[in-house]
Design a protein around this motif. Structure first.
Motif, PDB file in Angstrom:
ATOM      1  N   LYS A 204      67.676  35.954  -7.130  1.00 28.67           N
ATOM      2  CA  LYS A 204      68.898  35.872  -6.325  1.00 28.67           C
ATOM      3  C   LYS A 204      70.107  35.598  -7.207  1.00 28.67           C
ATOM      4  N   LEU A 205      69.952  34.691  -8.164  1.00 29.52           N
ATOM      5  CA  LEU A 205      71.061  34.354  -9.063  1.00 29.52           C
ATOM      6  C   LEU A 205      71.480  35.568  -9.890  1.00 29.52           C
ATOM      7  N   LEU A 206      70.518  36.263 -10.498  1.00 27.40           N
ATOM      8  CA  LEU A 206      70.842  37.396 -11.360  1.00 27.40           C
ATOM      9  C   LEU A 206      71.372  38.579 -10.549  1.00 27.40           C
ATOM     10  N   ASP A 207      70.836  38.793  -9.351  1.00 24.48           N
ATOM     11  CA  ASP A 207      71.378  39.853  -8.488  1.00 24.48           C
ATOM     12  C   ASP A 207      72.844  39.590  -8.164  1.00 24.48           C
ATOM     13  N   THR A 208      73.171  38.342  -7.871  1.00 27.05           N
ATOM     14  CA  THR A 208      74.563  37.990  -7.594  1.00 27.05           C
ATOM     15  C   THR A 208      75.434  38.188  -8.822  1.00 27.05           C
ATOM     16  N   MET A 209      74.925  37.817  -9.992  1.00 25.46           N
ATOM     17  CA  MET A 209      75.695  38.012 -11.227  1.00 25.46           C
ATOM     18  C   MET A 209      75.955  39.488 -11.496  1.00 25.46           C
ATOM     19  N   ILE A 210      74.969  40.341 -11.202  1.00 27.44           N
ATOM     20  CA  ILE A 210      75.167  41.783 -11.376  1.00 27.44           C
ATOM     21  C   ILE A 210      76.311  42.265 -10.490  1.00 27.44           C
ATOM     22  N   GLU A 211      76.341  41.804  -9.248  1.00 29.13           N
ATOM     23  CA  GLU A 211      77.420  42.192  -8.339  1.00 29.13           C
ATOM     24  C   GLU A 211      78.760  41.646  -8.818  1.00 29.13           C
ATOM     25  N   GLU A 212      78.767  40.424  -9.345  1.00 30.88           N
ATOM     26  CA  GLU A 212      80.008  39.819  -9.846  1.00 30.88           C
ATOM     27  C   GLU A 212      80.551  40.535 -11.075  1.00 30.88           C
ATOM     28  N   SER A 213      79.707  41.326 -11.729  1.00 32.50           N
ATOM     29  CA  SER A 213      80.115  42.008 -12.965  1.00 32.50           C
ATOM     30  C   SER A 213      81.008  43.209 -12.721  1.00 32.50           C
ATOM     31  N   ASP A 214      81.212  43.592 -11.469  1.00 31.29           N
ATOM     32  CA  ASP A 214      82.039  44.749 -11.132  1.00 31.29           C
ATOM     33  C   ASP A 214      83.449  44.558 -11.697  1.00 31.29           C
ATOM     34  N   PRO A 215      83.903  45.430 -12.606  1.00 30.74           N
ATOM     35  CA  PRO A 215      85.237  45.264 -13.204  1.00 30.74           C
ATOM     36  C   PRO A 215      86.375  45.393 -12.204  1.00 30.74           C
TER      37      PRO A 215
END
Length: 422
Positions: free
Chosen positions: A344-355
């Motif tokens: 869950k944490l890493l999935d959220t971080m992937i989404e937060e990475s959107d430039p």
């Protein structure tokens, strides 16, 4: 500057400075375990709540070892403030480190650290020493490594407060392309209560805004970007992680060769309007033009400006995706470690990475208050924003908040529409 091609030779015997009060390792008595690695914390400061942060650095370090330009060279890690030595032990046991230097300023912890690392033979039959323990001031340790041209692949600085002076020293001892894991617990500066401290430590003047914990991460990364630029390098954030139990702000950054053509692309100022709730970013060339387009332009006190700090993505999506894949492979992803599920944490971080996502986040209660409706369900609001063509996701920092490039005025209208449909 000396070339970073030279590295620590693990074939010779280290001669760390004489350590007064050396004692034989004490037997393990109260064993703890993290992801299958047993250790004894002894009298060292240890928080099991910080285990997810250690999981992240082990995943990132392992991937870095696998994709180095010269995978045959020894993989060297330096734990500058090792405490009980759990990070150093996990670098050896899980990240595949060929050699780990574990340092802590307190020589009283030597029996604990040596006892934990002793499960790895100090000098195996091939003669390559696996680890060394020292008790030096962090600045002295890093400066001596640089002067002796001993460079590391990963340098871990788990500092307390706003001790940002270690950032430059760590970069000087890091291989080009290496990873530095940086820590700050300076929540007062992140929340705008210590503007002078943040200015002296990170070169940023911080004032109170509604997303202080993201500001804490951006303050830390921005300070690292500034230090790297002064040394002729630039950095790329691999991931950043906020943990509420400190609070603790952590960032893993990669040191890259050469200065960026324009550091101001991701290094500037964040502006928040208390009147309308909108957040914007401004570059150095826009100083003197900072304003908000809301109707309340006459009230200059409604504008809060913080910076300069990091305004780019908090994580690298490609790196986070590979970390998630490795966590799945190791069967770490779906197990809870102190209440944190890595998937869950890493999935959220992937989404937060959107430039496309700007700095900051918006809490649902703020949207509801401005819209004068009950708070919409988080998932429903995110889906509605995405259907309208906006980038939107959860924030790993705020449990009841969203990150989006949608203007807050449009967020308010969409929240009202959701309310009318229910």
């Amino acid at each position: 500057m000396a070339s970073a091609s030279a590295t620590v030779s693990i074939h010779r015997t280290f001669s760390p400075p004489f350590q007064p009060g050396w004692r034989a390792p004490l037997p393990l008595r109260c064993t703890h375990s993290e992801r299958g690695v047993s250790f004894e914390p002894g009298s060292a400061f240890y928080r099991s709540d910080s285990a997810p942060g250690r999981d992240l650095v082990i995943l990132a370090a392992t991937l870095h070892r696998q994709r180095r330009l010269d995978p045959s060279s020894p993989f060297l890690c330096l734990d500058v403030m090792c405490g009980s030595g759990i990070r150093a032990l996990r670098y050896l046991a899980q990240a595949g480190a060929d050699f780990v230097w574990a340092n802590d300023a307190s020589d009283a912890l030597r029996p604990v650290v040596v006892g934990n690392l002793s499960r790895f033979e100090l000098a195996p039959s091939d003669g390559q020493r696996r680890w060394v323990v020292s008790h030096l001031d962090a600045t002295r340790l890093l400066a001596e490594r640089y002067l002796r041209r001993e460079y590391f692949d990963v340098i871990d600085v788990d500092s307390f407060g706003s001790e940002a002076e270690y950032i430059r020293a760590a970069f000087l001892s890091l291989k080009i392309g290496g990873l530095a894991y940086l820590t700050s617990t300076d929540w007062r500066s992140a929340r705008g209560y210590g503007g002078k401290c943040s200015l002296s430590s990170y070169g940023a003047y911080i004032r109170p805004v509604p997303y202080p914990n993201e500001i804490g991460l951006r303050m830390l990364i921005g300070g690292a970007a500034r230090e790297a630029a002064m040394l002729g390098f630039h950095i790329k954030p691999v991931f950043s992680y906020y943990a509420s139990h400190g609070p603790i702000y952590r960032a893993m950054v990669q040191l890259c060769h050469g200065k960026e053509d324009d550091i101001s692309n991701y290094y500037g100022f964040i502006c928040h309007c208390k009147s309308c709730g909108q957040t914007q970013t401004f570059g150095f060339d826009e100083l003197g033009q900072i304003s908000c387009g809301c109707a309340d332009r006459a009230d200059a006190t409604s504008i809060t400006v913080v910076g300069p700090l990091w305004t780019g993505p908090l994580h690298d999506a490609s790196s986070i995706t590979k970390m998630l894949n490795l966590a799945v492979e190791w069967e770490w992803a779906y197990t809870s470690e102190n209440g944190i599920i890595l998937q869950k944490l890493l999935d959220t971080m992937i989404e937060e990475s959107d430039p496309q996502l700007p700095p900051g986040y918006i809490r649902l209660d703020e949207i509801a208050s401005r819209a004068k409706v009950n708070s919409p369900p988080l998932g429903t609001l995110i889906n509605s924003l995405q259907k309208e063509g906006y980038a939107a996701c959860r924030s790993h920092i705020g449990a009841n908040a969203i990150k989006t490039n949608c203007p807050i005025s449009s967020c308010i209208e969409i929240a009202r529409e959701i309310r009318n449909m229910r």
